[in-house]
Design an enzyme around this catalytic site. Structure first.
Site, PDB file in Angstrom:
ATOM      1  N   ASN A  11       0.863  -1.177   0.000  1.00 37.01           N
ATOM      2  CA  ASN A  11       0.000   0.000   0.000  1.00 37.01           C
ATOM      3  C   ASN A  11       0.902   1.230   0.000  1.00 37.01           C
ATOM      4  OD1 ASN A  11      -1.780   2.073   0.554  1.00 37.01           O
ATOM      5  ND2 ASN A  11      -2.219   1.414   2.655  1.00 37.01           N
ATOM      6  N   LYS A  13       0.010   4.283  -0.241  1.00 41.20           N
ATOM      7  CA  LYS A  13      -0.641   5.444   0.396  1.00 41.20           C
ATOM      8  C   LYS A  13      -0.477   6.698  -0.476  1.00 41.20           C
ATOM      9  CE  LYS A  13       0.345   3.306   4.798  1.00 41.20           C
ATOM     10  NZ  LYS A  13       0.182   3.422   6.229  1.00 41.20           N
ATOM     11  N   HIS A  96      -9.379   0.809   4.947  1.00 42.98           N
ATOM     12  CA  HIS A  96      -8.095   0.977   5.649  1.00 42.98           C
ATOM     13  C   HIS A  96      -8.318   1.885   6.870  1.00 42.98           C
ATOM     14  CE1 HIS A  96      -3.981   2.203   6.489  1.00 42.98           C
ATOM     15  NE2 HIS A  96      -3.600   1.125   5.829  1.00 42.98           N
ATOM     16  N   GLU A  98      -6.719   4.273   8.003  1.00 40.91           N
ATOM     17  CA  GLU A  98      -6.524   5.707   7.758  1.00 40.91           C
ATOM     18  C   GLU A  98      -7.770   6.309   7.111  1.00 40.91           C
ATOM     19  OE1 GLU A  98      -2.812   5.282   5.688  1.00 40.91           O
ATOM     20  OE2 GLU A  98      -1.849   4.721   7.573  1.00 40.91           O
ATOM     21  N   GLU A 168      -5.122  -5.461  10.528  1.00 35.63           N
ATOM     22  CA  GLU A 168      -4.144  -4.395  10.722  1.00 35.63           C
ATOM     23  C   GLU A 168      -4.398  -3.707  12.062  1.00 35.63           C
ATOM     24  OE1 GLU A 168      -2.260  -3.179   6.868  1.00 35.63           O
ATOM     25  OE2 GLU A 168      -4.003  -1.894   7.067  1.00 35.63           O
ATOM     26  N   GLY A 174       2.592   1.860  10.794  1.00 35.91           N
ATOM     27  CA  GLY A 174       3.528   2.978  10.665  1.00 35.91           C
ATOM     28  C   GLY A 174       4.214   3.353  11.962  1.00 35.91           C
ATOM     29  N   SER A 214       3.674  -2.575  10.232  1.00 31.41           N
ATOM     30  CA  SER A 214       5.142  -2.557  10.354  1.00 31.41           C
ATOM     31  C   SER A 214       5.798  -3.877   9.953  1.00 31.41           C
ATOM     32  CB  SER A 214       5.559  -2.149  11.780  1.00 31.41           C
ATOM     33  OG  SER A 214       5.066  -0.856  12.079  1.00 31.41           O
TER      34      SER A 214
HETATM   35  C1  PEP Z   1      -0.629  -0.134   6.049  1.00 31.97           C
HETATM   36  O1  PEP Z   1      -0.707   1.037   5.773  1.00 31.97           O
HETATM   37  O2  PEP Z   1      -1.506  -0.913   5.654  1.00 31.97           O
HETATM   38  C2  PEP Z   1       0.498  -0.595   6.859  1.00 31.97           C
HETATM   39  C3  PEP Z   1       0.466  -1.795   7.347  1.00 31.97           C
HETATM   40  O3  PEP Z   1       1.528   0.300   7.055  1.00 31.97           O
HETATM   41  P1  PEP Z   1       2.986  -0.017   7.682  1.00 31.97           P
HETATM   42  O4  PEP Z   1       3.484  -1.276   7.037  1.00 31.97           O
HETATM   43  O5  PEP Z   1       3.811   1.170   7.334  1.00 31.97           O
HETATM   44  O6  PEP Z   1       2.782  -0.193   9.156  1.00 31.97           O
END
Ligand code: PEP
Length: 250
Positions: A11, A13, A96, A98, A168, A174, A214
């Site tokens: 992703n 973003k 997601h 976000e 997630e 992040g 992460s």
């Molecule tokens: C994501 O945005 O779906 C995500 C898992 O981000 P990150 O890997 O940066 O934690």
């Protein structure tokens, strides 16, 4: 992982201009040559068409980060499922955290978006996950129960045969904090049991449940060893082709 084919999805973003996205996609297409894992990248909307061009001969598929459920109309700023398909997308990320946090998405809009994706033969990746506060107050399973029950309301099990779920935990996105493999496994097992309860054993056995939060080259292997982890949704570490290819080649 039984016989489920792993999926490693990136992703991107709101990162990378068109030329930057094309450059990374080109590098990735050269680095990744694998037929045991599905690979997908989701760049920002304006990069979909040029990225689609550079990955079309590779094993990397294209996805979008969002869609709107109507097929067309006066919906300024939105994008329809058919527009994504015509840009070369096979996947779409839905709900997601976000989008839930900053753009008011909720289980109801998520449900409509999944329906629209399926109607248009896009593979939906439904994101679910608890916040840090939820986890501390032992609400994790209630939150996930609600996100799955409401997000998937009104579907038959056959309609969902391509659905992918991404667990997630919001506190791990992040932040550099990863759920331990045991925490991930516990939740993935719970999610699979929910799918079994609502849609039956066949879908529960075949549905792919990704972990996201992460994920890096140095933690992918142990996560993938868990029986209910079928892949990863990767944010930050998917932005660099070499790092992402190391995750793909776990
Ligand atoms: C994501 O945005 O779906 C995500 C898992 O981000 P990150 O890997 O940066 O934690």
């Amino acid at each position: 992982m039984e016989n489920r084919r792993p999926l490693i999805a990136g992703n991107w973003k709101m990162f990378k201009t068109c030329p930057e996205a094309v450059e990374t996609a080109m590098q990735l297409a050269q680095l990744v040559n694998i037929n045991t894992v599905d690979v997908m990248i989701a760049p920002q909307f304006t990069a979909l068409v040029p990225v689609s061009d550079v990955i079309k001969e590779s094993c990397v598929s294209l996805g979008a980060q969002n869609l709107f459920w109507e097929s067309e109309g006066a919906y300024t700023g939105e994008i329809s499922p058919a527009m994504l398909v015509s840009a070369g997308c096979g996947y779409v990320i839905i709900g997601h955290s976000e989008r839930r946090q900053y753009f008011g998405e909720n289980d109801d809009s998520v449900n409509k978006k999944i329906k629209a994706a399926i109607r248009n033969n896009l593979i939906p990746i439904l994101c679910v996950g608890e916040s840090e506060k939820n986890r501390e107050s032992k609400e994790t399973f209630n939150v996930l129960d609600r996100q799955i029950t409401k997000g998937l309301e009104g579907f038959s099990s056959t309609a969902l045969d391509t659905l992918v779920i991404a667990y997630e935990p919001v506190w791990a996105i992040g932040t550099g904090k990863t759920a331990t493999k045991e925490q991930a496994q516990e939740v993935h097992r719970f999610l699979r049991s929910m799918v079994e309860k609502i849609f039956g054993n066949i879908l529960a056995k075949s549905i792919r449940i990704l972990y996201g939060g992460s994920v890096k080259p140095d933690n992918i292997k142990e996560l993938m060893e868990m029986p209910d982890v079928d892949g990863a949704l990767v944010g930050g570490a998917s932005l660099d082709a070499k790092t992402f290819s190391e995750i793909i080649n776990f």
